[in-house]
Motif scaffolding. Structure first.
Motif, PDB file in Angstrom:
ATOM      1  N   LEU A  26      26.679   6.196   5.067  1.00 24.51           N
ATOM      2  CA  LEU A  26      26.827   5.859   3.649  1.00 24.51           C
ATOM      3  C   LEU A  26      26.094   4.567   3.343  1.00 24.51           C
ATOM      4  O   LEU A  26      26.204   3.593   4.086  1.00 24.51           O
ATOM      5  CB  LEU A  26      28.300   5.725   3.270  1.00 24.51           C
ATOM      6  N   VAL A  27      25.338   4.575   2.239  1.00 26.45           N
ATOM      7  CA  VAL A  27      24.681   3.382   1.724  1.00 26.45           C
ATOM      8  C   VAL A  27      25.047   3.239   0.255  1.00 26.45           C
ATOM      9  O   VAL A  27      24.924   4.187  -0.524  1.00 26.45           O
ATOM     10  CB  VAL A  27      23.151   3.462   1.865  1.00 26.45           C
ATOM     11  N   ALA A  28      25.529   2.060  -0.136  1.00 24.50           N
ATOM     12  CA  ALA A  28      25.783   1.729  -1.536  1.00 24.50           C
ATOM     13  C   ALA A  28      24.801   0.647  -1.932  1.00 24.50           C
ATOM     14  O   ALA A  28      24.595  -0.313  -1.191  1.00 24.50           O
ATOM     15  CB  ALA A  28      27.217   1.245  -1.729  1.00 24.50           C
ATOM     16  N   MET A  29      24.186   0.789  -3.116  1.00 24.09           N
ATOM     17  CA  MET A  29      23.151  -0.158  -3.505  1.00 24.09           C
ATOM     18  C   MET A  29      22.944  -0.143  -5.012  1.00 24.09           C
ATOM     19  O   MET A  29      23.418   0.745  -5.718  1.00 24.09           O
ATOM     20  CB  MET A  29      21.832   0.186  -2.803  1.00 24.09           C
ATOM     21  N   GLY A  72      24.191   3.150  -7.064  1.00 24.06           N
ATOM     22  CA  GLY A  72      24.094   4.409  -6.344  1.00 24.06           C
ATOM     23  C   GLY A  72      24.827   4.346  -5.028  1.00 24.06           C
ATOM     24  O   GLY A  72      24.825   3.316  -4.345  1.00 24.06           O
ATOM     25  N   VAL A  73      25.506   5.440  -4.674  1.00 25.86           N
ATOM     26  CA  VAL A  73      26.146   5.584  -3.374  1.00 25.86           C
ATOM     27  C   VAL A  73      25.615   6.875  -2.769  1.00 25.86           C
ATOM     28  O   VAL A  73      25.721   7.946  -3.372  1.00 25.86           O
ATOM     29  CB  VAL A  73      27.681   5.637  -3.487  1.00 25.86           C
ATOM     30  N   ARG A  99      23.907  14.649   2.106  1.00 26.13           N
ATOM     31  CA  ARG A  99      25.082  15.426   1.709  1.00 26.13           C
ATOM     32  C   ARG A  99      25.343  15.277   0.216  1.00 26.13           C
ATOM     33  O   ARG A  99      25.839  16.197  -0.429  1.00 26.13           O
ATOM     34  CB  ARG A  99      26.304  14.951   2.515  1.00 26.13           C
ATOM     35  N   GLY A 100      25.028  14.115  -0.340  1.00 27.82           N
ATOM     36  CA  GLY A 100      25.227  13.946  -1.777  1.00 27.82           C
ATOM     37  C   GLY A 100      24.974  12.520  -2.208  1.00 27.82           C
ATOM     38  O   GLY A 100      24.769  11.632  -1.382  1.00 27.82           O
ATOM     39  N   MET A 101      24.984  12.290  -3.545  1.00 23.47           N
ATOM     40  CA  MET A 101      24.811  10.954  -4.089  1.00 23.47           C
ATOM     41  C   MET A 101      25.645  10.799  -5.351  1.00 23.47           C
ATOM     42  O   MET A 101      25.927  11.775  -6.051  1.00 23.47           O
ATOM     43  CB  MET A 101      23.342  10.668  -4.402  1.00 23.47           C
TER      44      MET A 101
END
Length: 251
Positions: free
Chosen positions: A101-104, A114-115, A127-129
């Motif tokens: 997971l990346v949150a930015m 965005g995650v 898998r998704g955003m």
């Protein structure tokens, strides 16, 4: 609208979790802490509406989920310009049990956050955003949790497939962003399920983090808040079997 500050802290929690002294540290290989950035250069946000998103293949040999996200996503603008995501805007990054997971922040004036969730077991398949901003008319509330601020917005998504259920909730305001993941997949991580689950604190390049196992679930929480604030939030989470998880009140 104020832009969220780039302050990197990533943590996870649980209902009835132990105190910081009782948590266990989980070291990852060759983690180099990235220096915190105080703010965001507004010039990197084009003064135009986003009209689309191009998703490219992740280059072979990619080892980090942050590299996968930056390489994969390019935004298209109404003026014909494009903008690739930048590591300079990463808030949190985690990798646990095959989930990355990346949150930015993203260069999009309408949806500046965005995650992004990737499936590391399938060669960094996305898998998704979640793409979102702070509404002009806020419906933020406490959700029955011990939050770092009085109230937060929430957005939820279900990225489950037949062989791997994955649910994501993100709580946020103009300066904080916290993501909570619930999944059944935890066969490759350290820990055991018990009535009083132990949070495992992780060392990461972007922020800090921890996870725990409870009632057959792996719970991950990430956010740009302090470890102390995350542990308080973790302690206020209900059990995964709760019909309102991760909240103590109805949305």
């Amino acid at each position: 609208m104020k832009r969220i500050g780039v302050i990197c802290v990533l943590l996870l929690g649980l209902a009835g979790c132990t105190t910081p002294e009782e948590t266990k540290s989980v070291e990852t290989d060759e983690v180099e802490k990235v220096e915190q950035v105080e703010g965001i250069d507004e010039s990197q946000f084009p003064n135009a509406e986003v009209t689309g998103t191009m998703i490219a293949e992740v280059p072979p040999g990619t080892e980090k989920v942050s590299d996968a996200v930056v390489a994969q996503i390019t935004l298209q603008y109404e003026d014909g310009s494009t903008k690739q995501l930048s590591k300079d805007h990463i808030l949190t990054e985690t990798m646990v049990g095959g989930i990355g997971l990346v949150a930015m922040t993203v260069p999009d004036r309408a949806n500046p956050f965005g995650v992004f969730i990737h499936d590391g077991k399938k060669g960094w398949a996305q898998r998704g955003m979640q793409r979102f901003g702070v509404p002009e008319t806020s419906n933020a509330f406490t959700h029955g949790l011990d939050l770092p601020v009085k109230e937060m917005e929430v957005i939820s998504s279900d990225y489950s497939v037949n062989d791997w259920p994955v649910k994501l909730w993100t709580l946020y305001d103009e300066t904080h962003l916290i993501s909570i993941i619930e999944t059944d997949d935890f066969t490759e991580i350290e820990g055991e399920i018990s009535d009083q689950p132990k949070p495992y604190i992780m060392e990461q390049a972007y922020g800090s983090g921890l996870y725990y196992l409870s009632q057959g679930k792996l719970i991950i929480v990430t956010g740009n808040i302090s470890e102390e604030e995350l542990l308080k939030l973790a302690d206020s989470l209900p059990e995964p079997s709760s019909g309102s998880f991760p909240f103590r009140d109805s949305e």
